[in-house]
Design a protein around this motif. Structure first.
Motif, PDB file in Angstrom:
ATOM      1  N   PRO A 117       0.701  -1.282   0.048  1.00 46.85           N
ATOM      2  CA  PRO A 117      -0.100   0.041   0.155  1.00 46.85           C
ATOM      3  C   PRO A 117       0.722   1.326   0.013  1.00 46.85           C
ATOM      4  N   VAL A 118       0.405   2.308  -1.103  1.00 45.24           N
ATOM      5  CA  VAL A 118       1.166   3.459  -0.959  1.00 45.24           C
ATOM      6  C   VAL A 118       0.533   4.624  -0.214  1.00 45.24           C
ATOM      7  N   LEU A 119       1.338   5.268   0.988  1.00 48.19           N
ATOM      8  CA  LEU A 119       0.553   6.094   1.683  1.00 48.19           C
ATOM      9  C   LEU A 119       1.148   7.408   1.562  1.00 48.19           C
ATOM     10  N   LYS A 120       1.821   7.856   0.346  1.00 46.99           N
ATOM     11  CA  LYS A 120       2.342   9.214   0.287  1.00 46.99           C
ATOM     12  C   LYS A 120       1.166  10.283   0.294  1.00 46.99           C
ATOM     13  N   SER A 121       1.831  11.543   0.347  1.00 45.28           N
ATOM     14  CA  SER A 121       0.995  12.445   0.613  1.00 45.28           C
ATOM     15  C   SER A 121      -0.322  12.204   1.520  1.00 45.28           C
ATOM     16  N   ALA A 157      -1.199   9.469   2.922  1.00 44.41           N
ATOM     17  CA  ALA A 157      -2.228   8.551   2.334  1.00 44.41           C
ATOM     18  C   ALA A 157      -3.300   9.222   1.415  1.00 44.41           C
ATOM     19  N   TYR A 158      -2.855   9.840   0.308  1.00 43.36           N
ATOM     20  CA  TYR A 158      -3.489  10.502  -0.535  1.00 43.36           C
ATOM     21  C   TYR A 158      -4.636  11.156   0.102  1.00 43.36           C
ATOM     22  N   GLY A 159      -4.227  11.967   1.175  1.00 49.49           N
ATOM     23  CA  GLY A 159      -5.430  12.987   1.853  1.00 49.49           C
ATOM     24  C   GLY A 159      -6.144  12.388   2.783  1.00 49.49           C
ATOM     25  N   VAL A 176      10.560   3.807   1.796  1.00 49.29           N
ATOM     26  CA  VAL A 176      10.694   5.518   1.416  1.00 49.29           C
ATOM     27  C   VAL A 176      11.022   5.510  -0.003  1.00 49.29           C
ATOM     28  N   LEU A 177       9.970   6.215  -1.018  1.00 46.77           N
ATOM     29  CA  LEU A 177      10.049   5.991  -2.170  1.00 46.77           C
ATOM     30  C   LEU A 177      11.039   6.941  -2.929  1.00 46.77           C
ATOM     31  N   THR A 178      11.344   8.103  -2.508  1.00 47.71           N
ATOM     32  CA  THR A 178      12.392   9.064  -2.763  1.00 47.71           C
ATOM     33  C   THR A 178      13.778   8.955  -2.094  1.00 47.71           C
ATOM     34  N   LEU A 207      16.904  -0.716  -5.197  1.00 50.26           N
ATOM     35  CA  LEU A 207      17.354   0.035  -6.134  1.00 50.26           C
ATOM     36  C   LEU A 207      16.337   0.473  -7.070  1.00 50.26           C
ATOM     37  N   LYS A 208      16.253   1.715  -7.586  1.00 52.28           N
ATOM     38  CA  LYS A 208      15.546   1.994  -8.665  1.00 52.28           C
ATOM     39  C   LYS A 208      16.148   2.033  -9.763  1.00 52.28           C
ATOM     40  N   VAL A 209      15.546   1.551 -10.978  1.00 55.02           N
ATOM     41  CA  VAL A 209      16.036   1.762 -12.344  1.00 55.02           C
ATOM     42  C   VAL A 209      14.947   2.540 -13.082  1.00 55.02           C
ATOM     43  N   THR A 247      11.224  -0.381 -10.703  1.00 52.33           N
ATOM     44  CA  THR A 247      10.966   0.881 -11.809  1.00 52.33           C
ATOM     45  C   THR A 247       9.496   1.482 -11.768  1.00 52.33           C
ATOM     46  N   HIS A 248       9.438   2.533 -12.326  1.00 52.29           N
ATOM     47  CA  HIS A 248       8.181   2.987 -12.146  1.00 52.29           C
ATOM     48  C   HIS A 248       7.674   3.737 -13.621  1.00 52.29           C
ATOM     49  N   PHE A 249       6.390   3.621 -14.025  1.00 51.47           N
ATOM     50  CA  PHE A 249       5.875   3.958 -14.926  1.00 51.47           C
ATOM     51  C   PHE A 249       4.936   5.189 -15.079  1.00 51.47           C
ATOM     52  N   ALA A 269       4.693  -2.372 -10.744  1.00 52.34           N
ATOM     53  CA  ALA A 269       3.286  -1.896 -11.197  1.00 52.34           C
ATOM     54  C   ALA A 269       2.533  -0.882 -10.087  1.00 52.34           C
ATOM     55  N   ASN A 270       2.141   0.382 -10.797  1.00 50.35           N
ATOM     56  CA  ASN A 270       1.293   1.066 -10.039  1.00 50.35           C
ATOM     57  C   ASN A 270      -0.169   0.790 -10.160  1.00 50.35           C
ATOM     58  N   SER A 271      -1.272   1.517  -9.796  1.00 54.20           N
ATOM     59  CA  SER A 271      -2.590   1.130 -10.208  1.00 54.20           C
ATOM     60  C   SER A 271      -2.685   1.137 -11.676  1.00 54.20           C
ATOM     61  N   ALA A 272      -2.408   1.892 -12.251  1.00 52.42           N
ATOM     62  CA  ALA A 272      -2.791   1.775 -13.966  1.00 52.42           C
ATOM     63  C   ALA A 272      -2.098   0.582 -14.447  1.00 52.42           C
ATOM     64  N   VAL A 278       3.059  -5.466  -6.034  1.00 55.24           N
ATOM     65  CA  VAL A 278       2.376  -4.397  -6.660  1.00 55.24           C
ATOM     66  C   VAL A 278       2.209  -3.106  -5.794  1.00 55.24           C
ATOM     67  N   ARG A 279       2.749  -1.814  -6.390  1.00 50.43           N
ATOM     68  CA  ARG A 279       2.582  -0.472  -5.291  1.00 50.43           C
ATOM     69  C   ARG A 279       1.382  -0.162  -5.617  1.00 50.43           C
ATOM     70  N   ILE A 280       0.324  -0.036  -4.785  1.00 52.00           N
ATOM     71  CA  ILE A 280      -0.973   0.611  -5.084  1.00 52.00           C
ATOM     72  C   ILE A 280      -1.318   1.699  -4.109  1.00 52.00           C
ATOM     73  N   GLY A 281      -1.780   2.848  -4.664  1.00 51.38           N
ATOM     74  CA  GLY A 281      -2.295   3.895  -4.082  1.00 51.38           C
ATOM     75  C   GLY A 281      -3.676   4.185  -4.519  1.00 51.38           C
ATOM     76  N   THR A 282      -4.002   4.808  -5.704  1.00 55.65           N
ATOM     77  CA  THR A 282      -5.215   5.071  -6.347  1.00 55.65           C
ATOM     78  C   THR A 282      -6.220   4.142  -6.075  1.00 55.65           C
ATOM     79  N   LEU A 283      -5.991   2.844  -6.638  1.00 47.75           N
ATOM     80  CA  LEU A 283      -7.132   2.318  -6.449  1.00 47.75           C
ATOM     81  C   LEU A 283      -7.612   1.781  -5.020  1.00 47.75           C
TER      82      LEU A 283
HETATM   83  C1  LIG Z   1       7.050   4.972  -7.072  1.00 49.86           C
HETATM   84  C2  LIG Z   1       5.535   4.876  -6.901  1.00 49.86           C
HETATM   85  N1  LIG Z   1       5.283   3.576  -6.954  1.00 49.86           N
HETATM   86  C3  LIG Z   1       3.568   3.626  -6.918  1.00 49.86           C
HETATM   87  C4  LIG Z   1       2.903   4.453  -6.580  1.00 49.86           C
HETATM   88  C5  LIG Z   1       1.251   4.525  -6.442  1.00 49.86           C
HETATM   89  O1  LIG Z   1       0.711   4.848  -7.794  1.00 49.86           O
HETATM   90  P1  LIG Z   1      -1.033   4.701  -8.067  1.00 49.86           P
HETATM   91  O2  LIG Z   1      -1.511   5.744  -7.051  1.00 49.86           O
HETATM   92  O3  LIG Z   1      -1.074   4.992  -9.381  1.00 49.86           O
HETATM   93  O4  LIG Z   1      -1.431   3.440  -7.580  1.00 49.86           O
HETATM   94  C6  LIG Z   1       3.449   5.807  -6.591  1.00 49.86           C
HETATM   95  C7  LIG Z   1       2.432   7.078  -6.372  1.00 49.86           C
HETATM   96  O5  LIG Z   1       2.628   8.024  -7.168  1.00 49.86           O
HETATM   97  C8  LIG Z   1       4.847   5.924  -6.750  1.00 49.86           C
HETATM   98  O6  LIG Z   1       5.408   7.147  -6.730  1.00 49.86           O
END
Ligand SMILES: Cc1ncc(COP(=O)(O)O)c(C=O)c1O
Length: 391
Positions: A34-38, A40-42, A81-83, A126-128, A162-164, A202-205, A218-223
């Motif tokens: 689960p992605v809780l950035k920002s 947790a998306y508010g 920590v993603l950054t 490691l991020k590529v 990696t990130h799309f 993978a992100n949500s899309a 899978v790293r999921i926020g939006t869904l």
């Molecule tokens: C590196 C990374 N992975 C995954 C996500 C989650 O993306 P989404 O909200 O499209 O699921 C984010 C969010 O921006 C991200 O920065």
């Protein structure tokens, strides 16, 4: 403070979050991160983190060190920590056993030196950069870095990601990114040392559009938060988790030709019953939130809303009049004559831009579970409570 005393607040439906989680689980063969950035998306990251921890999620992801520390002050959890960390932040990463994402050899070397000095093992991912054009190692730098990694004694490689940037709309490009990532995976496998690391992309899309990208997690926020990254329908129904509410605090009838608000950009065309809500751009109310759900709401409500922005009273939409102020906005009550001071109205806004100062009220199965305001977790009666024992 009891809920009635808030002049604006955000309602979060934990049962809806749970439903989204269950649907994600049912459609995924691999673990969900689960992605809780920002915040947790508010949604308020500390309460969401505690909720997810209780559901058995052993790892969560956030964007920055500050976000991780905020969550940790309420609930202990392993956090990715993603950054990439600034060098000055590395001691805190070690102290709190955070998992950094490393995007450069310099950053890795600095971390290795510190980990050696402290004699503390540190797990990294490691991020590529396979095409995003932002964070990450260039693909050709990955293997040379992995060749020197075994010399960095306290560094343990937990994963490679990696990130799309365009999984919602550019399948061809996303597939080419995935191909490159899988080629790197093959090359890394042939090194022999890294058989049990996690590969993730993978992100949500991408979760929805490219199942081959699911890999090890899978790293999921939006869904998770009930929104679709795609304009088309999702394979399951997304449950709405978030709603911004406020109350009419003042009502007055303005004569024809009276200007409304800063800049005097709007003038009444007839005598107009006008209401005021205590919400403005300082709370995150912008007039053009461009997120997909906002577009969908506008489409669902039809042509009538074109070019005009509304808040929503139970008896009907209320057009916003004039400019949104810092903390106040005027609305037209002409079509809802029964509206009165104290009535609740719903305000649409981008969830991540909603100020974290606005109280969050958490519901579960229709009843208030807790509130989060002023950096404190509160009981439904307004007493300060601990998050640790809540779920
Ligand atoms: C590196 C990374 N992975 C995954 C996500 C989650 O993306 P989404 O909200 O499209 O699921 C984010 C969010 O921006 C991200 O920065």
């Amino acid at each position: 403070m009891a809920t009635q005393a808030y002049s604006c607040w955000i309602e979060i439906d934990l049962s809806a979050l749970d439903e989204n989680l269950t649907n994600l689980e049912n459609h995924s063969k691999v673990p969900i991160l689960p992605v809780l950035k920002s915040d947790a998306y508010g949604h308020g990251a500390p309460v969401v983190a505690a909720f997810l921890k209780n559901k058995g999620y052993a790892l969560i992801a956030v964007s920055s060190l500050d976000e991780a520390l905020e969550i940790l002050s309420f609930v202990p959890l392993p956090i990715l920590v993603l950054t990439p960390p600034l060098q000055s932040q590395l001691p805190l990463f070690l102290q709190h056993r955070l998992i950094p994402i490393i995007s450069s050899l310099e950053s890795l070397s600095a971390l290795a030196v510190l980990a050696e000095k402290k004699r503390q093992p540190v797990t990294i991912h490691l991020k590529v950069d396979t095409g995003f054009g932002r964070l990450g190692l260039a693909p050709e730098d990955l293997l040379p870095l992995l060749n020197i990694l075994p010399r960095m004694q306290n560094i343990e490689l937990g994963g490679i990601l990696t990130h799309f940037p365009a999984a919602a709309k550019d399948r061809h490009f996303t597939e080419s990114q995935l191909r490159l990532f899988l080629e790197l995976k093959d090359q890394v496998s042939s090194l022999g040392n890294y058989g049990d690391i996690l590969w993730h992309a993978a992100n949500s899309a991408a979760f929805l559009t490219l199942p081959a990208s699911h890999l090890d997690l899978v790293r999921i926020g939006t869904l998770l938060y009930g929104q679709s990254p795609l304009v088309r329908q999702t394979p399951w129904k997304l449950a709405p988790t978030w709603c911004f509410k406020t109350r009419l605090i003042h009502i007055r009838t303005l004569p024809k030709g009276h200007s409304v608000g800063y800049g005097r950009i709007y003038r009444t065309k007839k005598p107009t019953r006008m209401g005021v809500i205590p919400v403005g751009y300082s709370h995150g109310l912008e007039l053009e939130p461009l997120s997909t759900p906002w577009r969908q709401v506008k489409q669902a409500l039809g042509q009538e809303l074109k070019g005009q922005h509304y808040v929503f009273h139970p008896q009907g939409p209320l057009p916003i009049l004039g400019r949104v102020g810092m903390g106040l906005t005027s609305v037209d009550l002409s079509k809802v004559p029964q509206a009165k001071v104290g009535d609740t109205v719903t305000v649409l806004m981008r969830r991540v831009t909603a100020s974290s100062k606005v109280p969050r009220i958490y519901y579960q199965a229709g009843v208030i579970k807790c509130m989060f305001w002023n950096q404190q977790v509160l009981s439904p009666q307004g007493r300060v409570i601990s998050l640790k024992s809540l779920f």
